[in-house]
Write an enzyme that holds these catalytic residues in place. Sequence first.
Site, PDB file in Angstrom:
ATOM      1  N   LYS A  56       0.832  -1.213   0.000  1.00 48.13           N
ATOM      2  CA  LYS A  56       0.000   0.000   0.000  1.00 48.13           C
ATOM      3  C   LYS A  56       0.865   1.261   0.000  1.00 48.13           C
ATOM      4  CE  LYS A  56      -1.824   1.771   3.604  1.00 48.13           C
ATOM      5  NZ  LYS A  56      -2.515   2.152   4.821  1.00 48.13           N
ATOM      6  N   ASP A  95      -6.479   1.146   0.990  1.00 47.11           N
ATOM      7  CA  ASP A  95      -6.486   1.349   2.443  1.00 47.11           C
ATOM      8  C   ASP A  95      -7.867   0.944   2.965  1.00 47.11           C
ATOM      9  OD1 ASP A  95      -8.237   3.345   1.797  1.00 47.11           O
ATOM     10  OD2 ASP A  95      -7.211   4.902   2.935  1.00 47.11           O
TER      11      ASP A  95
END
Length: 216
Positions: free
Chosen positions: A121, A139
Site C-alpha cells: 500500500k 487502504d
Amino acid sequence: MLNKKQIRYCLDIFEEMFPEAECELTHQNPFELLVAVVLSAQATDALVNKVTPQLFEKYKTPEDYISVPLEELQEDIKRIGLYRNKAKNIKKLSQTLVEKFGGEVPSTQKDLESLAGVGRKTANVVASVAFDEPAIAVDTHVERVSKRLGICRWKDSVLEVEKTLMRKVPVDEWSVTHHRMIFFGRYHCKAQRPNCEECPLLSLCREGQKRMRKNV
Ligand code: SF4
C-alpha cells in the site's frame, strides 16, 4: 455485484463529489512523502500532519535520520502510534536509500517495497503520488467502499480488492480513483455512520439498501 456501466456511474459520482481529492499528507518531495506514509500506518493523516512540520524542519535528508540516535527520533514522533517501530523503520529505510539508491527515493513499486516499513500500500501511494505511476493503494476506506458497493466481494483480501479495481477501473483513472474513494469513504461512506440517506449511489448500493431497510 455491480456491472461495468454501474461501476462507471460510481466513478463519475466519486469525481462529482470529490473533484479535488488528493493525498492529504503534507509533503514537499518524495522523501517527505515516504516518511509521512510510513508514519501514517494505523494513524490518521491529520495526526501525522501535526507532527511532520517540526520533523521535516529538523530532518531533511536520509543522512539526517541515520545520524540521529534512535531514542531521539522516537521522542520526535512519539505522538504517533507504533512510534518505536516506525522510528526504527525510518532509520533502516534511510540507510537503504543511501546504500542502494544514491540517497533518492526509488520510483518503482518493487524497489519501494524493498525498504523497511514499506508494504504494497505504501509503495503504491508513493509511486502514484510522487512519481505519477498508475496505482491503486487499497487502504481501509477503499476496501470498505469497494465492498459495500459490490465492486468487490466481501470475502476479497486487500490484494484481491486491488487487482479487481485494476481490472474494473481504466488505468488512466487508477490514481485519481484511489484518492476519490478515500475521500468518499473518509467523509461520506464512513465506517460507523455512512450517509446512505443522501447518497447518490443508494439505488445501486447493496449495503446502503440493507441499511435503509433496517433503518440503521
Ligand atoms: S449508500 Fe451508504 S453504504 Fe452505499 S455507498 Fe452510499 S453511503 Fe456508502
